[in-house]
Enzyme design. Structure first.
Site, PDB file in Angstrom:
ATOM      1  N   GLU A 166      -4.271  49.390  25.933  1.00 49.69           N
ATOM      2  CA  GLU A 166      -4.883  50.453  26.726  1.00 49.69           C
ATOM      3  C   GLU A 166      -5.165  51.691  25.881  1.00 49.69           C
ATOM      4  O   GLU A 166      -6.185  52.354  26.059  1.00 49.69           O
ATOM      5  CB  GLU A 166      -3.933  50.832  27.880  1.00 49.69           C
ATOM      6  CG  GLU A 166      -4.407  51.990  28.733  1.00 49.69           C
ATOM      7  CD  GLU A 166      -3.483  52.252  29.913  1.00 49.69           C
ATOM      8  OE1 GLU A 166      -2.284  51.925  29.812  1.00 49.69           O
ATOM      9  OE2 GLU A 166      -3.970  52.771  30.935  1.00 49.69           O
TER      10      GLU A 166
ATOM     11  N   GLU B 184      -0.462  48.342  39.266  1.00 51.56           N
ATOM     12  CA  GLU B 184      -1.800  48.926  39.332  1.00 51.56           C
ATOM     13  C   GLU B 184      -2.813  47.820  39.633  1.00 51.56           C
ATOM     14  O   GLU B 184      -3.173  47.618  40.760  1.00 51.56           O
ATOM     15  CB  GLU B 184      -2.133  49.661  38.026  1.00 51.56           C
ATOM     16  CG  GLU B 184      -3.475  50.368  38.111  1.00 51.56           C
ATOM     17  CD  GLU B 184      -3.537  51.603  37.229  1.00 51.56           C
ATOM     18  OE1 GLU B 184      -2.529  51.968  36.622  1.00 51.56           O
ATOM     19  OE2 GLU B 184      -4.626  52.203  37.172  1.00 51.56           O
TER      20      GLU B 184
HETATM   21  C1  RAM Z   1      -5.811  54.183  34.599  1.00 47.36           C
HETATM   22  C2  RAM Z   1      -6.409  52.839  34.679  1.00 47.36           C
HETATM   23  C3  RAM Z   1      -7.832  52.701  34.226  1.00 47.36           C
HETATM   24  C4  RAM Z   1      -8.567  53.975  34.100  1.00 47.36           C
HETATM   25  C5  RAM Z   1      -8.037  55.037  34.997  1.00 47.36           C
HETATM   26  C6  RAM Z   1      -8.746  56.351  34.872  1.00 47.36           C
HETATM   27  O1  RAM Z   1      -4.798  54.283  35.553  1.00 47.36           O
HETATM   28  O2  RAM Z   1      -5.583  51.977  33.964  1.00 47.36           O
HETATM   29  O3  RAM Z   1      -7.908  52.016  33.022  1.00 47.36           O
HETATM   30  O4  RAM Z   1      -9.915  53.693  34.385  1.00 47.36           O
HETATM   31  O5  RAM Z   1      -6.682  55.244  34.825  1.00 47.36           O
END
Ligand code: RAM
Length: 893
Positions: free
Chosen positions: A746, A482
């Protein structure tokens, strides 16, 4: 009073600047209370000695009566390319006494497009069959299969140069080399920008690296962001900009006789493949040392190198790198090495970090295959790599057979705490391996500490999250497939980022990508640079294009960034308004992520969106005032009032309830000032009740969490904010720390005792977003803040907030004006508050005490202490107005 920390365009001694009107800044320090600058004088010269020679100055402002020390625009003669300018600042204090001076320099890059004679070179796609690295039979292709280029050009010089500069860049990532050795210490140059709009070049001083006779300029160039894997879209995983890497460079050599030689990339260069068979940011690097090309970057025959192809004759939109480059900033030793098999080891660095390994091998025989895999966490003692998704994060090294071989993959980066090293010959010890930490080399300007080790660990985790995710762009995460510049992540974390480090130039540069990515309808996007997601930005995501320029103005006084972004900011607000004439943001909400990763508390998307619509509109109005655009200021003030009205009518009940009733719904309404004054109290009560009812637990996701502790503290509930800070049961910040986190996760439930790991589909252990609480640690726990109208900490609001389980806390920030500090401690019922206010700034200090009459400074009553301009008892304690200086107050706790 002394100026120090001189900067040009928010950088210290930048080499290769291409801003035609650079801005000069300095910080101030003083021993004396009340010190302030009343005047300055800037002088400049091309030779350092000439600064003392009035007749040889090229610019002299004379004495300017001004208290300003930030971002003063160069008004000397038009800058010439490739020229070093020395400058000096002298300042006068508030009594008009000359009070110190300091000097520095900056050097321009190539200012005119026409000065670039270099062309883009690369592997000739026609002359060669496609190379299919790696060569090892058993390895599946790790990257888009373009073997890195080894490029060289031999040239002669009649004499040693008096000055030489290399200007270089790549479509890809590159390492420049000269006469057998690497040039400079930059990593992953030229970084990542909207390449079709801008590619950054780097400037290197190579004067001491050249000699009379034969020289060789060389480079290794790999895919990087240009043609390697970026993002998560399986339909377009790689090659977002081009098929294969390219290189462009210009070496400008000045000789003693006044002549100049320019060595640019052209068809005289040759190319080969070398030991690095494949390199990809996400997949890893594959090195076969048996393919080393001894002497390839030194003068001498290199027979089998092939001619390059000129792939593009137009240099394109080159710009000088405007901010701190990526470097290895520290090295971390292994804290433990565990043997897991005859030649397999798991190494623990004790810290989730971002970078790569450096591995030393002894007495190898040729053809041994050492494989390094990386992971953030272990499961049953083995690497947990499922959450990396398709990022292989695997580096491979085939030995050449030497007494010592060093393996350091430079064209990739990984997010990891653990590495598995297999195929390692012999016994691996801590001395054989280090982790090299890689990120934009920002000045680390902030510090926070308190009496609770768990809170200090939280603070450390926030800092490591920032380091690991400030690589070329502010990324969401550094480990999986990502690594994108997600806008919401950036905007919620940016206030914290400004506390920890000087991110002024970094964000100003990335904002150019944000603006370049704006679509024709005026919508900012979810990510910048734009890859993977091709829609308008979601609420709280696209809004970053408005919020961050404003933050840079407030924090650093950067008016130019506001000017440059203003049209785009207006266009964003107009985009929302045009599609939502009823002023509730319901349409054109892109991927509308809502309060991303909240805990069972979905905030209605229209509430969240409309709150952000109001917020962005308010910022546009405020920015218009700063820029002197009265008409727009009035227009967006009125629009903001109408959106606020619409929000209240649609979502706010007579009892102060907000539609959805989630913590985030209340936080947005309160934090963005969207409630009628008479309903604020009941709305706060609803918010508090929700948190209490859940056993002092939060439910906020990315969007709500930055507001959580600040809003509670602002409304008299700092005890509850502290309860959330100290909470260590899920969901909470300390939950992750209780389970060994060394970076911010996260998700609140990245791992829980009940469910184990969250879905590997999305479970990063290094995402800074939920670390946005750092701003509150500095701003309220320690107490450093500024007034609503203040710019760059000119008018400080210092509000040390003792509470929770803390007995002391303190923070300091090297702000653009100078050092600001605030801290408190409680011993034996006595509160001690220490503060530092830089010259030229003033402070309103609130000392929480039951006995405002008994506040003392160095044993005299506070009201009469030198530097104290006023003292006013309040319900909460004593409010003092301070001039600059360092103070220590004591009061009954
Ligand atoms: C995830 C990313 C990010 C977020 C989006 C919506 O894939 O890690 O943190 O902003 O989604």
């Amino acid at each position: 009073m002394t100026p120090y920390g001189l900067q040009v365009e928010q950088r210290t001694q930048p080499l290769g600047l291409d801003e035609p009107h650079p801005r000069l800044s300095w910080r101030l320090t003083a021993e004396r209370r009340g010190a302030a600058q009343s005047a300055y004088r800037i002088t400049a010269a091309e030779n350092e000695q000439d600064l003392d020679e009035p007749s040889r100055l090229i610019w002299d402002t004379g004495r300017q009566d001004s208290t300003e020390n930030l971002l003063i625009t160069w008004e000397g003669p038009a800058l010439r390319s490739a020229t070093r300018y020395h400058w000096r600042v002298e300042s006068w204090d508030e009594r008009g006494t000359p009070s110190g001076r300091a000097q520095s320099w900056f050097e321009t890059g190539l200012l005119q497009a026409a000065e670039w004679t270099a062309v883009w070179i690369g592997r000739d796609p026609r002359a060669l069959p496609p190379i299919n690295p790696p060569t090892d039979d058993d390895l599946d292709t790790p990257g888009p299969a373009e073997a890195p280029l080894y490029l060289r050009r031999e040239f002669q010089l009649p004499s040693r140069p008096v000055r030489a500069r290399l200007y270089a860049t790549a479509r890809g990532v590159y390492e420049p080399r000269l006469n057998g050795a690497r040039v400079g210490d930059l990593e992953l140059a030229p970084g990542w920008t909207e390449y079709h709009h801008r590619i950054q070049y780097q400037t290197y001083d190579v004067t001491d690296r050249l000699h009379a006779g034969d020289n060789v300029l060389a480079a290794i160039v790999a895919d990087g962001w240009w043609s390697g894997y970026v993002g998560f879209d399986p339909r377009r995983p790689a090659r977002h900009y081009g098929e294969a890497p390219q290189f462009l460079a210009q070496l400008v050599v000045d000789l003693a006789d006044g002549s100049r030689q320019v060595m640019a990339t052209d068809d005289g260069w040759t190319e080969h493949t070398g030991a690095i068979r494949a390199a990809d940011l996400m997949m890893g690097q594959y090195v076969d040392a048996r393919h080393d090309l001894p002497g390839w970057d030194s003068p001498g025959a290199c027979g089998d190198f092939r001619p390059v192809a000129i792939l593009d004759t137009a240099p394109g939109p080159l710009t000088a790198e405007p901010d701190a480059p990526i470097r290895v900033t520290t090295e971390t030793a292994a804290v433990a090495v565990h043997r897991r098999g005859p030649d397999r080891f798991i190494v623990d660095f004790g810290q989730n970090l971002v970078g790569h390994l450096r591995l030393r091998l002894h007495d190898t025989s040729a053809g041994q295959r050492v494989v390094v895999r990386h992971a953030e966490v272990l499961t049953d003692g083995e690497l947990y790599v499922e959450n990396l998704r398709r990022a292989r994060a695997t580096d491979t090294f085939i030995t050449a057979g030497r007494a010592i071989e060093v393996f350091e993959p430079q064209f990739t980066f990984h997010g990891f705490r653990y590495a598995e090293i297999s195929g390692f010959p012999g016994e691996l010890t801590e001395a054989d391996v280090t982790a090299r930490v890689v990120h934009n080399d920002l000045d680390w300007t902030g510090r926070f500490a308190c009496s609770d080790p768990l809170v200090n660990q939280l603070y450390a985790n926030i800092g490591w999250g920032q380091r690991g995710n400030f690589i070329a762009v502010p990324t969401d995460c550094p480990q999986r497939d990502e690594r994108l510049g997600w806008l919401a992540d950036a905007q919620v974390f940016a206030p914290t980022a400004t506390r920890n480090a000087d991110v002024s130039a970094f964000f100003a540069r990335w904002l150019r990508d944000v603006v370049d990515g704006q679509d024709t309808d005026g919508a900012f996007r979810d990510v910048a640079p734009v890859v993977a997601i091709d829609r308008e930005g979601a609420p709280a995501w696209g809004d970053a294009g408005v919020i961050i320029p404003w933050l840079l103005w407030r924090t650093y006084g950067d008016r130019r960034v506001l000017e440059r972004c203003f049209t785009a900011m207006v266009a964003w607000v107009e985009h929302i308004r045009r599609h939502n004439p009823g002023l509730l943001w319901e349409r054109r909400t892109g991927n509308s992520y809502g309060d991303w990763l909240q805990v069972d508390a979905e905030t209605p998307r229209d509430v969240l969106a409309t709150a952000y619509f109001a917020r962005s509109t308010q910022i546009v109005a405020d920015a218009a005032v700063v820029l002197g655009r009265a008409e727009e200021a009035a227009r967006y003030r009125a629009l903001h009032a109408s959106i606020r009205r619409a929000f209240i009518d649609a979502y706010v009940g007579d009892d102060g309830s907000v539609k959805g009733g989630t913590q985030t719904a209340y936080l947005l309404a309160l934090g963005f000032d969207l409630l009628p004054a008479d309903l604020v109290g009941t709305a706060v009560a609803h918010l508090v009740a929700d948190i209490r009812h859940r056993g002092d637990r939060l439910t906020t996701g990315f969007v709500g969490v930055p507001l959580l502790c600040p809003v509670l503290t602002d409304h008299g509930h700092s005890a509850l904010a502290y309860a959330l800070l100290h909470q260590d049961a899920y969901p909470s910040w300390l939950h992750s720390i209780r389970h060994g986190a060394t970076t911010i996760w996260e998700r609140w439930d990245g791992w829980t005792g009940r469910d184990g790991f969250q879905s590997a589909a999305m479970n990063s252990f290094n995402h800074y977003s939920l670390g946005s609480v750092g701003d509150w640690l500095y701003g309220r726990v320690a107490g450093i803040d500024q007034s609503a109208g203040s710019v760059a900490y000119r008018e400080l609001i210092l509000r040390p907030t003792p509470g929770g389980q803390l007995t002391w806390a303190r923070a300091e920030q090297q702000t653009a004006r100078g050092l600001v500090a605030c801290g408190w401690s409680i011993t034996d019922d006595r509160l001690t508050v220490t503060v530092t206010v830089p010259p030229g700034s003033t402070a309103v200090l609130q000392i929480p005490t039951t006995e405002p009459g008994d506040v003392r400074e160095n044993d005299v009553p506070a009201a009469g202490a030198p530097g104290v301009l006023g003292a006013e008892p309040t319900a909460a304690g004593l409010t003092l107005r301070l001039t600059s200086g360092r103070y220590t107050f004591t009061a009954p706790a």
